[in-house]
Design an enzyme around this catalytic site. Structure first.
Site, short mmCIF file in Angstrom:
data_model
loop_
_atom_site.label_atom_id
_atom_site.label_comp_id
_atom_site.label_asym_id
_atom_site.label_seq_id
_atom_site.Cartn_x
_atom_site.Cartn_y
_atom_site.Cartn_z
N GLU A 26 -51.13 -17.73 77.08
CA GLU A 26 -50.36 -18.96 76.82
C GLU A 26 -50.18 -19.78 78.10
O GLU A 26 -49.07 -20.24 78.39
CB GLU A 26 -49.00 -18.62 76.22
CG GLU A 26 -49.07 -18.05 74.83
CD GLU A 26 -47.72 -17.94 74.15
OE1 GLU A 26 -46.69 -17.96 74.85
OE2 GLU A 26 -47.70 -17.84 72.92
N GLU A 54 -51.62 -14.87 67.70
CA GLU A 54 -50.33 -14.21 67.56
C GLU A 54 -49.64 -14.89 66.40
O GLU A 54 -49.16 -16.01 66.52
CB GLU A 54 -49.46 -14.38 68.81
CG GLU A 54 -49.85 -13.52 69.97
CD GLU A 54 -48.88 -13.66 71.16
OE1 GLU A 54 -47.72 -14.05 70.94
OE2 GLU A 54 -49.32 -13.40 72.29
C1 GLA Z 1 -45.65 -15.46 73.04
C2 GLA Z 1 -46.27 -14.46 73.97
C3 GLA Z 1 -46.02 -13.04 73.53
C4 GLA Z 1 -44.59 -12.87 73.09
C5 GLA Z 1 -44.28 -13.86 72.00
C6 GLA Z 1 -42.87 -13.78 71.49
O1 GLA Z 1 -46.48 -15.78 72.03
O2 GLA Z 1 -47.65 -14.65 74.11
O3 GLA Z 1 -46.32 -12.20 74.61
O4 GLA Z 1 -43.77 -13.07 74.19
O5 GLA Z 1 -44.43 -15.14 72.49
O6 GLA Z 1 -42.58 -12.54 71.05
#
Ligand code: GLA
Length: 783
Positions: free
Chosen positions: A185, A262
């Protein structure tokens, strides 16, 4: 420390043998086709479930993988947390609980594929987003940037170590690994494509030379930077509007396969904040939307497990640490049992299987036991069992005393008599501190509340001053990630004649597993101050259990030498998961470190967790009873209508505004009959038109917030999470009439040229704001 590793290693030996007997599989490939991923040339929909092997006792790895398979997943997605494998610089550990290659082989043995995400940054509610604490020993460390050469050098070494373990398991070599992720991210952090390109190259150089690389980002920021030859995927949460999420992506990458890397099945919890859940219908709805559109996905988390030990992270602003349970309200709960979400996924997937494919049977859950209440009969007061001190003229963060986790005691004496009411200013105590004069506790500072100052009683020169600081999780997300612990700057006495900085400290580093490798002086009975407690219980048959900590204050728990993590009476988590394999027939030893004095040093094992019992020390509402913001005499700097619909929108002012206190008022909804206001994120724009940092922001007032049915306080508009949102109170009794105002202290006078708003990002439209007024002034508002 050594004995801690050894315990892990011994208990995990059996699993190692099983997975090293794997037959070599045939090499294959996994590539990007036209709108589809291709596995050995055939269209392939990735149905992944995320698991974190450090959050699952090794003895249960196989069970959790099989549970994912039974839920209908064909792939397991994992992070590899750098700090878990390199706890001290240059000392890599891939043994026992840390044997990631064994975990990946186990995935293959179960007939599943793997996706690997080695960071270097991971986030994951894990201390410092998986960066090793020792990076912080470098005073000017920069992370996630190519400009810090030390950081980049250590990153390359880390990735090379992962490569040694896992590159042989790329699909092209006959292993199960389909894809490897580059960073995590990054678009939510920066736009430095040079850095991302260097990380990509380091991943390749680490031996991941054949496998497909990818990156994950949000719908709103994946286009903030460029890095070639890396597939783009998007992350979003339960209930999202899938078409909205992929709109920009499809515009920019019309031929690329789509994947939600995700898909947040639930959410994580913080100490002192409401337990988070995401409804089954909401979660299943968007999952079905993805299946209908042949969008690949990874369920984050399929099973969250437990953040054992000191590894929990934190978010900021405002600083707020994560609880130890990482249940995540996921389809497979913390103890590995199927939930209603699990059943719903299984039911849904029945309609989407490939020809000839069937769902694997659901493995039995592990037995759960309860343990009758027992007393911890001995205690060892912390102050009578300190390690050797280090002399230091100044206070410094714990990392500079070579301490990564745990607690640290700073001790000195008062240089002169102090009058009653003299203020003790501690900058900054991270994250929770107890202050004592001659051994008597006189106060407490909590970083969550921004505490820095205590009022002292009258005391003589030479009085001993002790400041015991507990480190909670390091910030794992956003710009506040450089988060040193202990006391970071100074300790000062402020009296009528001026300020005196205190010097000449004895510093006691109390490592997180201190009671395991020190001979503590236990004695019968309880202690009335911070202490270690020791006791034992007998069982006839081991099984999973949930230790009930409701009688205790704040600290850590060890069972048979296994660190179960942190607990805190604030909740919402009140029990701690104990995996059955960590227990044995007969006598089992428990140690508890409690920094508050417990009323009754007893524990019991429950057969169900308590994850939703919040006992906050302050109101969750950002409004005092009866408090009412007065805006009649104020003139808005700007007012108007926001555009309908989803996605970020920007409002630019005709002339800039300057001030420290901001009030944003929602005056009407987009949908005529809607009684609510809601908002996911909010930014101010500076003179250059760019987003201003929000680290110093402090929410001072909100006239309405939903805190019963969900965690929708107004600070959600600057928590950096696009999937969480502020929402005014839901119930008819608590609902507030329009307008709905929020007041933020920006920390300093700020010149503002406009603002950016992100409406809630799920499928719902409740609370979407139309009419707004924007106020900014130098002085505080009246109430
Ligand atoms: C983001 C991150 C994950 C986690 C989620 C929330 O997507 O990439 O590592 O922190 O948020 O759980």
């Amino acid at each position: 420390m050594k004995s801690f590793f050894r315990l892990f290693q011994l208990s995990a030996l059996a699993a190692t043998f099983a997975s090293s007997l794997l037959p070599a599989a045939t090499p294959g490939d996994f590539t990007l086709g036209k709108k589809e991923f291709l596995l050995n040339g055939e269209p392939f929909l990735v149905r992944a479930g995320e698991l974190h092997y450090p959050r699952i006792p090794r003895e249960y790895w196989d069970h959790r993988i099989k549970m994912c398979k039974a839920m209908g997943m064909n792939t397991i997605c994992i992070y590899v947390f750098w700090n878990f494998h390199e706890m001290r610089e240059g000392e890599f550990n891939f043994e026992g609980q840390r044997d990631v290659a064994a975990f990946v082989r186990l995935i293959q043995e179960n007939g599943m594929h793997a996706i690997v995400r080695p960071g270097p940054y991971c986030c994951a509610e894990w201390d410092m987003g998986a960066f090793p604490w020792w990076l912080l020993k470098k005073e000017d460390i920069g992370v996630r940037t190519s400009k810090d050469h030390y950081y980049m050098d250590r990153t390359k070494k880390w990735l090379a170590a992962v490569g040694t373990e896992l590159a042989p398991l790329q699909i092209q070599n006959g292993g199960p690994i389909l894809m490897v992720q580059v960073e995590n991210e990054f678009g939510a952090f920066g736009n430095d494509g040079v850095y991302m390109t260097q990380v990509r190259d380091a991943v390749r150089a680490a031996g991941f030379d054949k496998v497909q690389l990818f990156r994950c980002d949000w719908a709103s920021n994946f286009h903030n930077y460029e890095v070639d030859d890396v597939a783009v995927t998007i992350n979003f949460g339960a209930g999202s509007n899938v078409d909205d999420m992929f709109r920009k992506f499809t515009e920019l990458h019309p031929e690329a396969p789509r994947m939600c890397s995700e898909y947040w099945t639930g959410w994580f919890d913080h100490w002192g904040r409401r337990h988070e859940t995401r409804g089954v219908e909401t979660f299943i709805g968007s999952l079905k939307d993805m299946l209908d559109r042949r969008i690949s996905f990874s369920l984050y988390m399929a099973h969250g497990g437990t953040t054992f030990g000191p590894w929990g992270g934190a978010n900021a602003p405002a600083y707020s640490a994560m609880v130890s349970s990482y249940d995540y309200n996921a389809p497979i709960n913390e103890a590995g049992q199927p939930t209603d979400k699990f059943d719903a996924v299984r039911d849904l997937l029945k309609n989407y299987l490939n020809p000839g494919e069937t769902l694997a049977p659901v493995p039995a859950s592990h037995p759960v036991i309860s343990i009758p209440s027992f007393e911890l009969t001995e205690s060892a007061p912390l102050f009578e069992n300190l390690p050797d001190p280090i002399a230091s003229e100044n206070v410094r963060a714990m990392e500079f005393f070579d301490l990564g986790f745990g607690r640290i005691l700073y001790r000195t004496t008062l240089p002169a008599d102090v009058d009653q009411g003299t203020r003790l200013i501690i900058k900054e105590a991270r994250d929770w501190a107890l202050v004592y004069l001659d051994g008597e506790r006189i106060g407490k500072l909590d970083r969550r509340h921004g505490d820095t100052t205590l009022s002292l009683p009258a005391a003589k020169a030479g009085t001993r001053l002790d400041i015991l600081v507990e480190a909670m999780g390091r910030v794992n997300f956003g710009a506040a990630i450089i988060d040193r612990k202990g006391i970071t700057e100074s300790v000062t006495l402020a009296h009528s004649s001026g300020e005196t900085e205190l010097k000449g400290w004895s510093v006691y580093p109390i490592d997180f597993d201190f009671p395991l490798h020190q001979n503590l002086n236990y004695r019968p009975g309880k202690s009335d101050a911070a202490a270690f407690y020791r006791g034992s219980f007998e069982i006839t048959e081991p099984g999973d259990t949930f230790l009930d900590l409701r009688q205790w204050g704040k600290g850590m728990v060890w069972v048979n030498g296994h660190n179960l993590g942190r607990y805190w009476s604030l909740g919402p988590q009140q029990t701690m998961y104990v995996p059955g394999p960590w227990l044995k027939k007969g006598r089992n030893e428990v140690i508890v470190l409690d920094l508050e004095a417990t009323a009754s040093p007893t524990l019991a094992g429950l057969d169900k967790p308590i994850l939703d019992d919040l006992r906050p020390d302050a109101s969750l509402l950002n409004r005092k009873p009866g408090q009412q913001l007065k805006l009649d005499a104020e003139t808005p700097h700007s007012s108007g209508d926001l555009a309908p619909g989803a996605g970020w929108q920007t409002v630019t002012f005709d002339t800039p505004a300057t001030g420290r206190y901001l009030c944003f008022t929602s005056t009407s909804p987009q949908r005529g009959d809607d009684p609510y206001s809601s908002m996911a994120e909010f930014y101010l724009l500076g003179e250059d038109g760019q987003q201003l940092p929000r680290e110093a922001w402090d929410l001072v007032y909100a006239d309405s917030e939903e805190i019963t049915a969900g965690n929708h306080t107004a600070d959600k508009i600057f928590d950096l999470q696009e999937s969480t949102y502020w929402h005014t109170a839901w119930s008819t009794e608590e609902r507030a009439p329009f307008p709905h105002s929020i007041v933020i202290d920006l920390g300093k006078s700020t010149k503002v040229t406009g603002f950016k708003v992100l409406p809630r990002t799920d499928k719902q439209t409740n609370g979407m704001i139309k009419g707004y007024r924007f106020y900014l002034k130098e002085s505080a508002f009246d109430y």
